[in-house]
Design an enzyme around this catalytic site. Structure first.
Site, PDB file in Angstrom:
ATOM      1  N   MET A 277      82.272   0.909  61.742  1.00 24.98           N
ATOM      2  CA  MET A 277      82.434  -0.509  62.061  1.00 24.98           C
ATOM      3  C   MET A 277      81.788  -0.808  63.409  1.00 24.98           C
ATOM      4  SD  MET A 277      85.992  -1.769  60.414  1.00 24.98           S
ATOM      5  CE  MET A 277      87.058  -1.214  61.712  1.00 24.98           C
TER       6      MET A 277
ATOM      7  N   ASN B  36      80.686  -0.357  67.544  1.00 21.70           N
ATOM      8  CA  ASN B  36      81.310  -0.041  68.835  1.00 21.70           C
ATOM      9  C   ASN B  36      81.417   1.483  68.972  1.00 21.70           C
ATOM     10  OD1 ASN B  36      84.209  -0.274  70.767  1.00 21.70           O
ATOM     11  ND2 ASN B  36      82.272  -1.192  71.319  1.00 21.70           N
TER      12      ASN B  36
ATOM     13  N   HIS C 229      81.166   5.486  69.721  1.00 21.42           N
ATOM     14  CA  HIS C 229      81.457   6.392  70.833  1.00 21.42           C
ATOM     15  C   HIS C 229      81.014   7.792  70.426  1.00 21.42           C
ATOM     16  CE1 HIS C 229      84.840   7.495  68.329  1.00 21.42           C
ATOM     17  NE2 HIS C 229      85.294   6.254  68.373  1.00 21.42           N
TER      18      HIS C 229
ATOM     19  N   GLY D  13      82.500  10.233  69.293  1.00 19.42           N
ATOM     20  CA  GLY D  13      83.023  10.705  68.005  1.00 19.42           C
ATOM     21  C   GLY D  13      82.099  10.314  66.864  1.00 19.42           C
ATOM     22  N   HIS D  14      81.615   9.077  66.890  1.00 18.81           N
ATOM     23  CA  HIS D  14      80.673   8.649  65.843  1.00 18.81           C
ATOM     24  C   HIS D  14      79.382   9.451  65.933  1.00 18.81           C
ATOM     25  CE1 HIS D  14      83.094   4.822  66.365  1.00 18.81           C
ATOM     26  NE2 HIS D  14      83.123   4.951  65.057  1.00 18.81           N
TER      27      HIS D  14
ATOM     28  N   LYS E  28      90.228  11.557  62.496  1.00 17.05           N
ATOM     29  CA  LYS E  28      91.296  10.822  63.181  1.00 17.05           C
ATOM     30  C   LYS E  28      91.985   9.876  62.195  1.00 17.05           C
ATOM     31  CE  LYS E  28      90.541   7.450  66.086  1.00 17.05           C
ATOM     32  NZ  LYS E  28      91.331   6.321  65.520  1.00 17.05           N
TER      33      LYS E  28
ATOM     34  N   SER F 101      88.438   6.429  70.295  1.00 15.52           N
ATOM     35  CA  SER F 101      88.610   5.341  69.326  1.00 15.52           C
ATOM     36  C   SER F 101      87.981   4.083  69.905  1.00 15.52           C
ATOM     37  CB  SER F 101      90.105   5.082  69.087  1.00 15.52           C
ATOM     38  OG  SER F 101      90.290   3.825  68.460  1.00 15.52           O
TER      39      SER F 101
HETATM   40  O1  PAF Z   1      86.719   4.034  59.589  1.00 15.72           O
HETATM   41  C1  PAF Z   1      86.053   2.984  59.643  1.00 15.72           C
HETATM   42  O2  PAF Z   1      85.339   2.720  60.613  1.00 15.72           O
HETATM   43  C2  PAF Z   1      86.140   1.992  58.503  1.00 15.72           C
HETATM   44  O3  PAF Z   1      87.406   1.988  57.935  1.00 15.72           O
HETATM   45  C3  PAF Z   1      85.059   2.225  57.418  1.00 15.72           C
HETATM   46  C4  PAF Z   1      85.242   3.564  56.755  1.00 15.72           C
HETATM   47  C5  PAF Z   1      83.677   2.138  58.049  1.00 15.72           C
HETATM   48  C6  PAF Z   1      85.178   1.144  56.344  1.00 15.72           C
HETATM   49  O4  PAF Z   1      85.007  -0.124  56.874  1.00 15.72           O
END
Ligand code: PAF
Length: 281
Positions: free
Chosen positions: A26, A28, A30, A32-33, A146, A182
């Site tokens: 979604m 933003n 960090h 972790g992504h 998480k 997060s």
């Molecule tokens: O974990 C998230 O960021 C959201 O729930 C996802 C999996 C991208 C679905 O919108």
């Protein structure tokens, strides 16, 4: 790195790609992504990330409007991590007609843990993830641990709908004081930020007790809830579950997960800690 906003453009860009690795987000973003992108990169195909704040998974009064939209900064991080393509649709592109079909999530999940406190949330997640999977048609998809219950939901979704997608779990990254990374940490005031690691510490303390042989799971969880509430949190839940099924621990459980969700002021944080287990007595 290409940045695409249209579903048709995405399909065209991925036509013929048979080893796409997909990281839905979604935004933003960090570290972790970024670690999820690095995991996706190990799979040899093009790495696609989506950035979409999905209205379907937010309830009335939740933070859909204020959820940070930071696409330019996100794209810089994704490019630096080696992502090949970003899909960043707007709401009209993802939902060109009202989304009257939705994935129905079993009650056991819809009414449990986060589902019990966020009505409709998991149906919204499952619906958008199914749509994103249909658009990107990945071979593998990567989700963070998480969101443990979400990860289980996606695994079940893929299994029950026979989707030919391998689901990979990325480890939770933490700040030095234990706070799980997060996007919602950015909502915390300075004082709340100092207090926020307590959620992780309480879950870790339960795991430590379990590792020393303690088996009074509900008493451990109740004590943690009490301490958090006394420190000013508003606890949604702290629970000890079987890590494979999310059901209550059973004599044949081989690993457990201690999960928690709690509010600090206007910010809801979630976290979990897993632990292997010898046979329960
Ligand atoms: O974990 C998230 O960021 C959201 O729930 C996802 C999996 C991208 C679905 O919108």
């Amino acid at each position: 790195m290409r940045i695409l906003h249209g579903a048709a453009e995405l399909r065209a860009a991925l036509a013929g790609a048979s080893r796409t690795a997909f990281v839905p987000t979604m935004g933003n973003l960090h570290a972790g992504h970024v670690s999820l992108i690095e995991l996706a990169k190990r799979h040899g195909g093009p790495v696609v990330a989506s950035v979409f704040v999905n209205p379907l998974q937010f309830g009335v009064g939740e933070d859909f409007e204020r959820y940070p939209r930071t696409l330019a900064a996100d794209c810089e991080k994704l490019a630096a991590a080696g992502c090949d393509l970003v899909f960043a649709p707007d709401v009209a592109e993802m939902y060109p007609v009202p989304q009257t079909f939705a994935v129905q999530v079993p009650d056991s999940m819809a009414n449990d843990l986060c589902g019990a406190f966020r009505p409709g949330h998991f149906s919204g997640v499952a619906t958008v993830v199914l749509k994103l999977f249909n658009l990107a048609q990945p071979r593998v998809a990567v989700f963070g641990s998480k969101d443990f219950q979400q990860l289980m939901l996606i695994r079940d979704l893929v299994r029950q709908f026979n989707l030919p997608i391998e689901i990979l779990a990325g480890a939770t990254l933490r700040e030095a004081d234990g706070l799980a990374l997060s996007s919602r940490n950015g909502y915390l005031s300075a004082a709340e930020r100092l207090q926020a690691p307590q959620l992780h510490h309480e879950l870790a303390a339960i795991v430590a007790a379990i590792r020393t042989g303690e088996r009074g799971f509900e008493a451990l969880a109740a004590s943690a809830r009490r301490r958090l509430n006394m420190a000013g949190w508003r606890v949604d839940y702290v629970a000890v579950r079987d890590a494979g099924t999310l059901a209550a621990p059973a004599p044949d459980s081989t690993s457990l997960v201690v999960l928690g969700a709690a509010w600090l002021g206007k910010t809801r944080l979630i976290d979990n800690v897993e632990t292997p287990l010898g046979k329960l007595p």
